[in-house]
Design an enzyme around this catalytic site. Structure first.
Site, mmCIF file in Angstrom:
data_model
loop_
_atom_site.group_PDB
_atom_site.id
_atom_site.type_symbol
_atom_site.label_atom_id
_atom_site.label_comp_id
_atom_site.label_asym_id
_atom_site.label_seq_id
_atom_site.Cartn_x
_atom_site.Cartn_y
_atom_site.Cartn_z
ATOM 1 C CE LYS A 13 2.487 8.955 -14.215
ATOM 2 N NZ LYS A 13 2.792 7.506 -14.147
ATOM 3 N NE ARG A 88 -3.362 7.468 -12.457
ATOM 4 C CZ ARG A 88 -2.344 7.832 -11.668
ATOM 5 N NH1 ARG A 88 -2.271 9.049 -11.210
ATOM 6 N NH2 ARG A 88 -1.433 6.946 -11.349
ATOM 7 N NE ARG A 127 6.583 3.691 -7.131
ATOM 8 C CZ ARG A 127 5.686 4.259 -7.950
ATOM 9 N NH1 ARG A 127 5.995 5.367 -8.608
ATOM 10 N NH2 ARG A 127 4.510 3.706 -8.134
ATOM 11 N NE ARG A 160 2.789 4.464 -4.346
ATOM 12 C CZ ARG A 160 2.625 5.189 -5.458
ATOM 13 N NH1 ARG A 160 3.512 6.124 -5.779
ATOM 14 N NH2 ARG A 160 1.600 4.991 -6.243
ATOM 15 N NE ARG A 171 -0.897 1.945 -9.223
ATOM 16 C CZ ARG A 171 0.274 2.378 -8.774
ATOM 17 N NH1 ARG A 171 1.055 1.575 -8.102
ATOM 18 N NH2 ARG A 171 0.653 3.606 -9.021
#
Ligand code: ADP
Ligand code: AMP
Length: 213
Positions: A13, A88, A127, A160, A171
């Protein structure tokens, strides 16, 4: 043009939202980035948000909605924006819808970037994010020119805390329970568009620009 990006954590996203923002000259608004900036600055909001984020939970609607509505009321949002990571939950989507309706306005497109769960953990563990400007990379698919260094601002890239595999699984569960229902919500609004998020970054972007025109 007002756009909502939907998709699992790690679906791409943010990657696509940044490209959309640049092409259509509208702000990219990421509630995750706003929370992370507050955490970095040590604000009370950051402290509160961090306690949820570190566990892979959602920050409560009340707090998140206030921050988002504040942000979209700014002058630079007059010609539209691309929302990344908001809404969300269904209550967040309803608050946004009602706030826009009061101004005779609405979201134009909800773009669902579809990536199956099997790909997500690999995506997230690869990531890397810039601690300073928020740019994101992937060690295999979207590598920086110099390992560990942001191409855009030269700062250090980090993994992260919430991209570690255990938190990612939480998540994903939260995504399926609370966020996935937004696909039906926006389908019912008649503005849902689906794109395959498993293909190359530039090919995903091409599918999106075909939709947006
Ligand atoms: P989100 O904002 O949905 O959480 P990101 O845009 O940060 O996801 O993307 C998650 C990770 O996957 C990043 O490391 C990013 O560089 C990488 N990525 C994004 N899109 C693709 C793609 N189409 N193919 C491969 N990797 C991608
Ligand atoms: P993101 O950068 O979009 O992956 O978001 C990182 C984390 O910030 C999420 O796992 C949540 O804890 C929190 N967060 C971001 N956006 C929202 C939102 N709209 N509602 C609730 N929590 C959010």
């Amino acid at each position: 043009m007002k756009i909502v990006m939907l998709g699992a954590p790690g679906a791409g996203k943010g990657t696509q939202a940044k490209m959309i923002a640049e092409k259509y000259t509208i702000p990219h608004i990421s509630t995750g980035d706003i929370f992370r900036a507050n955490i970095k600055e040590g604000t009370p909001l950051g402290l509160e948000a961090k306690s949820y984020m570190d566990q892979g939970k959602l920050v409560p609607d009340e707090l998140t909605v206030k921050i988002l509505l504040d942000r979209v009321s700014k002058d630079d949002c007059k010609n539209g924006y691309v929302l990344d990571g908001f809404p969300r939950t269904i209550p967040q989507a309803n608050v946004l819808k009602e706030a826009l309706a009061k101004q005779n306005d609405k979201i134009d497109f909800a773009i669902n970037v579809d990536v199956p769960d099997e790909n997500i953990v690999r995506r997230m563990s690869g990531r890397r994010a810039c601690v300073t400007c928020g740019a994101t990379y992937h060690i295999e698919h979207v590598p920086p020119k110099t390992e560990g260094i942001c191409d855009k601002c030269g700062s250090a890239l980090i993994l992260r805390d919430d991209d570690k595999p255990d938190t990612v699984l939480n998540r994903l569960k939260v995504y399926h329970d609370q966020t996935q229902p937004l696909i039906d919500f926006y389908n019912n609004e008649g503005i849902l568009k689906e794109v395959d998020g498993t293909i190359d970054v530039k090919d995903v972007f091409e599918s999106i620009t075909k939709i947006l025109g």
